[in-house]
Design a protein around this motif. Structure first.
Motif, PDB file in Angstrom:
ATOM      1  N   ARG A  56      36.795  22.634  85.655  1.00  0.00           N
ATOM      2  CA  ARG A  56      36.619  24.006  85.180  1.00  0.00           C
ATOM      3  C   ARG A  56      35.712  24.039  83.961  1.00  0.00           C
ATOM      4  O   ARG A  56      34.822  24.884  83.835  1.00  0.00           O
ATOM      5  CB  ARG A  56      37.980  24.600  84.832  1.00  0.00           C
ATOM      6  CG  ARG A  56      37.952  26.043  84.333  1.00  0.00           C
ATOM      7  CD  ARG A  56      37.549  27.006  85.435  1.00  0.00           C
ATOM      8  NE  ARG A  56      36.125  27.326  85.421  1.00  0.00           N
ATOM      9  CZ  ARG A  56      35.471  27.898  86.406  1.00  0.00           C
ATOM     10  NH1 ARG A  56      36.099  28.196  87.523  1.00  0.00           N
ATOM     11  NH2 ARG A  56      34.192  28.169  86.305  1.00  0.00           N
ATOM     12  N   GLN A  57      35.925  23.094  83.051  1.00  0.00           N
ATOM     13  CA  GLN A  57      35.105  23.035  81.850  1.00  0.00           C
ATOM     14  C   GLN A  57      33.643  22.749  82.184  1.00  0.00           C
ATOM     15  O   GLN A  57      32.735  23.322  81.573  1.00  0.00           O
ATOM     16  CB  GLN A  57      35.639  21.960  80.899  1.00  0.00           C
ATOM     17  CG  GLN A  57      36.987  22.290  80.283  1.00  0.00           C
ATOM     18  CD  GLN A  57      38.157  21.828  81.130  1.00  0.00           C
ATOM     19  OE1 GLN A  57      38.020  21.632  82.354  1.00  0.00           O
ATOM     20  NE2 GLN A  57      39.301  21.653  80.498  1.00  0.00           N
ATOM     21  N   THR A  58      33.410  21.878  83.165  1.00  0.00           N
ATOM     22  CA  THR A  58      32.031  21.572  83.551  1.00  0.00           C
ATOM     23  C   THR A  58      31.356  22.798  84.160  1.00  0.00           C
ATOM     24  O   THR A  58      30.194  23.095  83.866  1.00  0.00           O
ATOM     25  CB  THR A  58      31.999  20.397  84.542  1.00  0.00           C
ATOM     26  OG1 THR A  58      32.456  19.212  83.880  1.00  0.00           O
ATOM     27  CG2 THR A  58      30.596  20.153  85.070  1.00  0.00           C
ATOM     28  N   ALA A  59      32.070  23.515  85.015  1.00  0.00           N
ATOM     29  CA  ALA A  59      31.498  24.726  85.609  1.00  0.00           C
ATOM     30  C   ALA A  59      31.166  25.755  84.530  1.00  0.00           C
ATOM     31  O   ALA A  59      30.103  26.403  84.580  1.00  0.00           O
ATOM     32  CB  ALA A  59      32.469  25.314  86.633  1.00  0.00           C
ATOM     33  N   ASP A  60      32.056  25.907  83.548  1.00  0.00           N
ATOM     34  CA  ASP A  60      31.793  26.833  82.446  1.00  0.00           C
ATOM     35  C   ASP A  60      30.581  26.381  81.628  1.00  0.00           C
ATOM     36  O   ASP A  60      29.768  27.200  81.194  1.00  0.00           O
ATOM     37  CB  ASP A  60      33.020  26.939  81.536  1.00  0.00           C
ATOM     38  CG  ASP A  60      34.173  27.686  82.199  1.00  0.00           C
ATOM     39  OD1 ASP A  60      33.941  28.372  83.218  1.00  0.00           O
ATOM     40  OD2 ASP A  60      35.300  27.568  81.687  1.00  0.00           O
ATOM     41  N   TYR A  61      30.474  25.076  81.413  1.00  0.00           N
ATOM     42  CA  TYR A  61      29.347  24.520  80.660  1.00  0.00           C
ATOM     43  C   TYR A  61      28.030  24.822  81.373  1.00  0.00           C
ATOM     44  O   TYR A  61      27.064  25.286  80.746  1.00  0.00           O
ATOM     45  CB  TYR A  61      29.543  23.013  80.517  1.00  0.00           C
ATOM     46  CG  TYR A  61      28.383  22.269  79.900  1.00  0.00           C
ATOM     47  CD1 TYR A  61      28.278  22.126  78.518  1.00  0.00           C
ATOM     48  CD2 TYR A  61      27.398  21.683  80.698  1.00  0.00           C
ATOM     49  CE1 TYR A  61      27.219  21.425  77.948  1.00  0.00           C
ATOM     50  CE2 TYR A  61      26.337  20.985  80.130  1.00  0.00           C
ATOM     51  CZ  TYR A  61      26.248  20.865  78.763  1.00  0.00           C
ATOM     52  OH  TYR A  61      25.206  20.170  78.204  1.00  0.00           O
ATOM     53  N   VAL A  62      27.979  24.576  82.663  1.00  0.00           N
ATOM     54  CA  VAL A  62      26.766  24.837  83.434  1.00  0.00           C
ATOM     55  C   VAL A  62      26.379  26.308  83.330  1.00  0.00           C
ATOM     56  O   VAL A  62      25.216  26.653  83.076  1.00  0.00           O
ATOM     57  CB  VAL A  62      26.944  24.419  84.902  1.00  0.00           C
ATOM     58  CG1 VAL A  62      25.766  24.912  85.756  1.00  0.00           C
ATOM     59  CG2 VAL A  62      27.082  22.904  85.015  1.00  0.00           C
ATOM     60  N   GLY A  63      27.346  27.187  83.513  1.00  0.00           N
ATOM     61  CA  GLY A  63      27.063  28.618  83.426  1.00  0.00           C
ATOM     62  C   GLY A  63      26.556  29.029  82.053  1.00  0.00           C
ATOM     63  O   GLY A  63      25.621  29.830  81.934  1.00  0.00           O
ATOM     64  N   ALA A  64      27.160  28.472  80.998  1.00  0.00           N
ATOM     65  CA  ALA A  64      26.773  28.830  79.636  1.00  0.00           C
ATOM     66  C   ALA A  64      25.366  28.321  79.309  1.00  0.00           C
ATOM     67  O   ALA A  64      24.560  29.040  78.695  1.00  0.00           O
ATOM     68  CB  ALA A  64      27.779  28.268  78.638  1.00  0.00           C
ATOM     69  N   VAL A  65      25.058  27.089  79.703  1.00  0.00           N
ATOM     70  CA  VAL A  65      23.723  26.541  79.423  1.00  0.00           C
ATOM     71  C   VAL A  65      22.656  27.314  80.187  1.00  0.00           C
ATOM     72  O   VAL A  65      21.592  27.639  79.634  1.00  0.00           O
ATOM     73  CB  VAL A  65      23.669  25.039  79.763  1.00  0.00           C
ATOM     74  CG1 VAL A  65      22.224  24.525  79.666  1.00  0.00           C
ATOM     75  CG2 VAL A  65      24.563  24.240  78.832  1.00  0.00           C
ATOM     76  N   LEU A  66      22.914  27.628  81.444  1.00  0.00           N
ATOM     77  CA  LEU A  66      21.935  28.378  82.226  1.00  0.00           C
ATOM     78  C   LEU A  66      21.716  29.779  81.658  1.00  0.00           C
ATOM     79  O   LEU A  66      20.586  30.284  81.646  1.00  0.00           O
ATOM     80  CB  LEU A  66      22.374  28.450  83.691  1.00  0.00           C
ATOM     81  CG  LEU A  66      22.252  27.151  84.487  1.00  0.00           C
ATOM     82  CD1 LEU A  66      22.803  27.333  85.891  1.00  0.00           C
ATOM     83  CD2 LEU A  66      20.803  26.668  84.541  1.00  0.00           C
ATOM     84  N   ALA A  67      22.785  30.410  81.184  1.00  0.00           N
ATOM     85  CA  ALA A  67      22.638  31.738  80.588  1.00  0.00           C
ATOM     86  C   ALA A  67      21.788  31.668  79.319  1.00  0.00           C
ATOM     87  O   ALA A  67      20.922  32.525  79.084  1.00  0.00           O
ATOM     88  CB  ALA A  67      24.008  32.328  80.279  1.00  0.00           C
ATOM     89  N   ARG A  68      22.010  30.650  78.495  1.00  0.00           N
ATOM     90  CA  ARG A  68      21.203  30.501  77.276  1.00  0.00           C
ATOM     91  C   ARG A  68      19.766  30.129  77.634  1.00  0.00           C
ATOM     92  O   ARG A  68      18.816  30.577  76.970  1.00  0.00           O
ATOM     93  CB  ARG A  68      21.830  29.467  76.347  1.00  0.00           C
ATOM     94  CG  ARG A  68      21.080  29.291  75.022  1.00  0.00           C
ATOM     95  CD  ARG A  68      21.966  28.712  73.958  1.00  0.00           C
ATOM     96  NE  ARG A  68      22.983  29.651  73.550  1.00  0.00           N
ATOM     97  CZ  ARG A  68      22.849  30.556  72.586  1.00  0.00           C
ATOM     98  NH1 ARG A  68      21.699  30.648  71.923  1.00  0.00           N
ATOM     99  NH2 ARG A  68      23.830  31.370  72.281  1.00  0.00           N
ATOM    100  N   TYR A  69      19.598  29.318  78.654  1.00  0.00           N
ATOM    101  CA  TYR A  69      18.249  28.974  79.118  1.00  0.00           C
ATOM    102  C   TYR A  69      17.494  30.236  79.517  1.00  0.00           C
ATOM    103  O   TYR A  69      16.318  30.406  79.149  1.00  0.00           O
ATOM    104  CB  TYR A  69      18.362  28.006  80.284  1.00  0.00           C
ATOM    105  CG  TYR A  69      17.072  27.680  80.987  1.00  0.00           C
ATOM    106  CD1 TYR A  69      15.939  27.294  80.286  1.00  0.00           C
ATOM    107  CD2 TYR A  69      16.990  27.729  82.383  1.00  0.00           C
ATOM    108  CE1 TYR A  69      14.757  26.976  80.939  1.00  0.00           C
ATOM    109  CE2 TYR A  69      15.818  27.409  83.043  1.00  0.00           C
ATOM    110  CZ  TYR A  69      14.700  27.037  82.314  1.00  0.00           C
ATOM    111  OH  TYR A  69      13.533  26.732  82.966  1.00  0.00           O
ATOM    112  N   ASP A  70      18.145  31.123  80.244  1.00  0.00           N
ATOM    113  CA  ASP A  70      17.503  32.388  80.615  1.00  0.00           C
ATOM    114  C   ASP A  70      17.093  33.171  79.375  1.00  0.00           C
ATOM    115  O   ASP A  70      15.994  33.755  79.320  1.00  0.00           O
ATOM    116  CB  ASP A  70      18.457  33.227  81.467  1.00  0.00           C
ATOM    117  CG  ASP A  70      18.670  32.658  82.858  1.00  0.00           C
ATOM    118  OD1 ASP A  70      17.843  31.841  83.304  1.00  0.00           O
ATOM    119  OD2 ASP A  70      19.683  33.022  83.502  1.00  0.00           O
ATOM    120  N   ARG A  71      17.981  33.179  78.399  1.00  0.00           N
ATOM    121  CA  ARG A  71      17.671  33.896  77.156  1.00  0.00           C
ATOM    122  C   ARG A  71      16.481  33.262  76.462  1.00  0.00           C
ATOM    123  O   ARG A  71      15.576  33.956  75.981  1.00  0.00           O
ATOM    124  CB  ARG A  71      18.894  33.868  76.248  1.00  0.00           C
ATOM    125  CG  ARG A  71      18.675  34.519  74.883  1.00  0.00           C
ATOM    126  CD  ARG A  71      19.902  34.370  74.014  1.00  0.00           C
ATOM    127  NE  ARG A  71      19.648  34.809  72.664  1.00  0.00           N
ATOM    128  CZ  ARG A  71      20.489  34.626  71.646  1.00  0.00           C
ATOM    129  NH1 ARG A  71      21.637  34.005  71.851  1.00  0.00           N
ATOM    130  NH2 ARG A  71      20.184  35.042  70.431  1.00  0.00           N
TER     131      ARG A  71
END
Length: 229
Positions: free
Chosen positions: A207-222
């Protein structure tokens, strides 16, 4: 893995010259060919950078290794909040939270992990190695590929590879990150981690890894909206 000769590359300035060098210091040469004296170790002063004071370092090193510096910056934010001297409870160090064992695998003494340029280059090399280890299809959409590579960076490529094999074993698509993330989470369940296709055992951080991936990708988009590649 490393080239025998010391590398030298031109510094690509992101902002107007009036920002200055921001405290440039000479890079020391290293016996394993990580850096050359012309490499830029400068920190940019506040107000003179787009993403972090390490923009020059992250951009030049990442471009050399074929990676998007904005993605690497997004990882650095989530790993250390751009804190070069951070040390985790597990011993990971620096901007990119590289572990000493990883440094040794690349022939780098652990005491050099506090150097931002070395730390960032090791992270780039690790990202590239993860991509190769996972043997992702050449035609995989880039967004899917990034999900897998980021998951490997966070949890280790072995667990991600296990989750891909589990997905295939259960008749689902092992090339879709959303599917594989689900099976990564199931690796804490004996029914799944004892499956014959699993080679790296139990994993409780899905779960933590999935959250990490989502958070990094969202910041990457930003970051993509703030800075050009």
């Amino acid at each position: 893995m490393f080239r025998k000769n010391l590398w030298a590359f031109a510094v690509l300035l992101l902002l107007p010259a009036f920002c200055g060098s921001g405290g440039r210091r000479a890079a020391s040469e290293t016996p394993f060919g990580m850096l050359a004296a012309s490499d830029d170790h400068s920190l940019l002063p506040e107000g003179c950078y787009l993403l972090s004071a390490y923009d020059n370092i992250i951009r030049s090193v990442s471009e050399r290794e074929g990676n998007d510096w904005r993605l690497v910056s997004a990882i650095a934010y989530h790993e250390s909040r751009f804190t070069a001297d951070r040390v985790s409870a597990r011993g990971a160090r620096g901007l990119m939270q590289v572990r000493p064992v990883v440094a040794r695998e690349f022939g780098v003494p652990a005491e050099l992990l506090s150097d931002p340029a070395i730390n960032v280059r090791l992270a780039n090399l690790l990202l590239n190695r993860i991509g190769r280890m996972l043997e992702l299809p050449a035609d995989m959409p880039e967004r899917e590929r990034l999900g897998f590579v980021l998951a490997g960076y966070n949890s280790g490529p072995g667990h991600v590879a296990d989750a891909r094999r589990l997905a295939a074993a259960y008749g689902e698509d092992p090339d879709r990150w959303e599917v594989v993330a689900h099976y990564l989470g199931l690796k804490s369940d004996p029914e799944y981690y004892r499956n014959e296709v699993v080679r790296h055992g139990r994993f409780v951080g899905g779960r933590q890894t999935a959250d990490y991936v989502g958070a990094v990708l969202a910041r990457y988009d930003r970051y993509c909206g703030l800075a050009e590649r």
